[in-house]
Write an enzyme that holds these catalytic residues in place. Sequence first.
Site, mmCIF file in Angstrom:
data_model
loop_
_atom_site.group_PDB
_atom_site.id
_atom_site.type_symbol
_atom_site.label_atom_id
_atom_site.label_comp_id
_atom_site.label_asym_id
_atom_site.label_seq_id
_atom_site.Cartn_x
_atom_site.Cartn_y
_atom_site.Cartn_z
ATOM 1 N N CYS A 95 74.913 38.667 59.806
ATOM 2 C CA CYS A 95 73.762 37.919 59.292
ATOM 3 C C CYS A 95 73.507 38.384 57.860
ATOM 4 O O CYS A 95 73.261 39.571 57.618
ATOM 5 C CB CYS A 95 72.525 38.142 60.150
ATOM 6 S SG CYS A 95 71.022 37.458 59.401
ATOM 7 N N ASN A 97 62.622 26.051 56.014
ATOM 8 C CA ASN A 97 63.590 25.070 56.484
ATOM 9 C C ASN A 97 64.073 25.513 57.862
ATOM 10 O O ASN A 97 64.440 26.680 58.033
ATOM 11 C CB ASN A 97 64.769 24.974 55.517
ATOM 12 C CG ASN A 97 64.349 24.500 54.137
ATOM 13 O OD1 ASN A 97 63.499 23.615 54.018
ATOM 14 N ND2 ASN A 97 64.921 25.090 53.102
ATOM 15 N N HIS A 122 63.073 32.720 57.390
ATOM 16 C CA HIS A 122 62.588 33.125 56.075
ATOM 17 C C HIS A 122 61.655 32.064 55.511
ATOM 18 O O HIS A 122 61.754 30.886 55.851
ATOM 19 C CB HIS A 122 63.738 33.388 55.097
ATOM 20 C CG HIS A 122 64.687 32.237 54.957
ATOM 21 N ND1 HIS A 122 65.685 31.974 55.877
ATOM 22 C CD2 HIS A 122 64.802 31.268 54.005
ATOM 23 C CE1 HIS A 122 66.373 30.914 55.492
ATOM 24 N NE2 HIS A 122 65.852 30.450 54.362
HETATM 25 P P1 5GP Z 1 67.594 27.996 53.369
HETATM 26 O O1 5GP Z 1 68.425 26.890 52.778
HETATM 27 O O2 5GP Z 1 68.260 28.614 54.565
HETATM 28 O O3 5GP Z 1 66.166 27.610 53.622
HETATM 29 O O4 5GP Z 1 67.477 29.102 52.239
HETATM 30 C C1 5GP Z 1 68.458 30.062 52.022
HETATM 31 C C2 5GP Z 1 68.240 30.599 50.633
HETATM 32 O O5 5GP Z 1 68.960 31.810 50.511
HETATM 33 C C3 5GP Z 1 68.724 29.670 49.530
HETATM 34 O O6 5GP Z 1 67.637 29.322 48.689
HETATM 35 C C4 5GP Z 1 69.787 30.490 48.806
HETATM 36 O O7 5GP Z 1 69.761 30.311 47.412
HETATM 37 C C5 5GP Z 1 69.430 31.912 49.209
HETATM 38 N N1 5GP Z 1 70.562 32.825 49.243
HETATM 39 C C6 5GP Z 1 71.778 32.588 49.824
HETATM 40 N N2 5GP Z 1 72.563 33.673 49.699
HETATM 41 C C7 5GP Z 1 71.835 34.601 49.019
HETATM 42 C C8 5GP Z 1 72.133 35.943 48.579
HETATM 43 O O8 5GP Z 1 73.201 36.503 48.803
HETATM 44 N N3 5GP Z 1 71.135 36.591 47.906
HETATM 45 C C9 5GP Z 1 69.925 35.999 47.653
HETATM 46 N N4 5GP Z 1 69.026 36.734 46.974
HETATM 47 N N5 5GP Z 1 69.622 34.747 48.055
HETATM 48 C C10 5GP Z 1 70.574 34.064 48.730
HETATM 49 ZN ZN ZN Z 2 69.395 38.470 60.518
#
Ligand code: 5GP
Ligand code: ZN
Length: 113
Positions: free
Chosen positions: A4, A86, A99
Amino acid sequence: MDNCLFCKIIAGEIPSTKVYEDDAVFAFRDINPQAPVHILVVPKQHICCADAVDAGNSACVARCFEAIAKIAKAEGLENGYRVINNCGADGGQTVMHLHFHILGGVKFSDKMI
Ligand code: 5GP
Ligand code: ZN
């Protein structure tokens, strides 16, 4: 939780720009910011998504929102901000660890709801 991404970030195995941490919550800057301030607030407990929140783990959601208020103040978002979660494929979730996105530093003109 093995494999994860956010559990690895919380554990320090993958670097991040941390902005807040307590015993239940970890927060760091999004790697691909969609606003001048874009912070991800995650419970340290691995919960895959909002759909998996229940009476046994919902306290950590409250802790996330307590952290969100503190972070927003520390980031100077006194004019307001947006909090987004999301959930699942149709919701556009790409990292399956619950998150909350804090988006701020700009006045959003587009509203979905
Ligand atoms: P989701 O699309 O799941 O709501 O949001 C996931 C978020 O995680 C995205 O906005 C993406 O830019 C961020 N994200 C993905 N991989 C990484 C990472 O390795 N480091 C950081 N700081 N953010 C990440
Ligand atoms: Zn996790």
